[in-house]
Design a protein around this motif. Sequence first.
Motif, short mmCIF file in Angstrom:
data_model
loop_
_atom_site.label_atom_id
_atom_site.label_comp_id
_atom_site.label_asym_id
_atom_site.label_seq_id
_atom_site.Cartn_x
_atom_site.Cartn_y
_atom_site.Cartn_z
N ASN A 21 0.89 -1.39 -0.02
CA ASN A 21 -0.09 0.08 0.14
C ASN A 21 0.82 1.12 0.03
OD1 ASN A 21 -2.66 -1.18 0.21
ND2 ASN A 21 -2.12 -1.98 2.04
N CYS A 22 0.40 2.32 -0.62
CA CYS A 22 1.01 3.57 -0.74
C CYS A 22 0.05 4.48 -0.35
CB CYS A 22 1.58 3.79 -1.99
SG CYS A 22 2.14 5.34 -2.50
N SER A 23 0.10 5.55 0.54
CA SER A 23 -0.88 6.37 1.10
C SER A 23 -0.13 7.64 1.17
CB SER A 23 -1.30 6.14 2.18
OG SER A 23 -2.17 4.80 2.58
N SER A 24 -1.17 8.85 0.77
CA SER A 24 -0.84 10.29 0.93
C SER A 24 -1.90 11.00 1.84
CB SER A 24 -0.83 10.82 -0.71
OG SER A 24 -0.50 11.87 -0.66
N SER A 25 -1.31 12.05 2.34
CA SER A 25 -2.21 12.80 2.77
C SER A 25 -2.66 14.24 2.18
CB SER A 25 -1.44 13.35 4.19
OG SER A 25 -0.51 14.18 3.88
#
Lengths: 112, 118
Positions: A21-25
């Motif tokens: 997974n790759c998450s951004s704010s």
Amino acid sequence: QQPVQSPQAVILREGEDAVINCSSSKALYSVHWYRQKHGEAPVFLMILLKGGEQKGHEKISASFNEKKQQSSLYLTASQLSYSGTYFCGTGLLIAAGNKLTFGGGTRVLVKP
Amino acid sequence: EAGVAQSPRYKIIEKRQSVAFWCNPISGHATLYWYQQILGQGPKLLIQFQNNGVVDDSQLPKDRFSAERLKGVDSTLKIQPAKLEDSAVYLCASSLGVGKYKTNEKLFFGSGTQLSVL
């Protein structure tokens, strides 16, 4: 603004599946996925764009959840050649898609 | 198709010395990037060129790092003087750079220059 990748490392047996997974704010315009083997240059896997479809590369596919600002990379029926470090790179909507920022990477080891 | 060329492949220097890295992107690629990759971390963008103009250098330590792409083709990254924390792999990458949004184009990376500062 650096995207957060999880897990940091995963060990698989050949033929098993895994999800990275790759998450951004921040709101995303694009997500890139690259694989880097030890001592080598990162190699492009795929790009996902806002409003685009799920992509695939051999038995590796990825999705882009615009609501969650998250992308997932799916390693299906893993092969020994899938070992390496996987990086996501994100292009922010607010930056007009001009700057790519990479996450810290996920180390994948596929064992026989 | 020739890839992104970088030299040297390895460099070992003493702290406070100077060092320069060279990159020749894929022919026709307008956008060129220099990334710094510290062991165990993801690549960090130092500077991005569009032809011979700078698009982003917000993370370039300008007191010691400089980069140029004078003719819009090859590029040089210099460190003067080097510090211990500059030990890293310096990756050059290029992309076509023809569209309005650069991050919808895939990056082609060179093999990098591994710098050790002693």
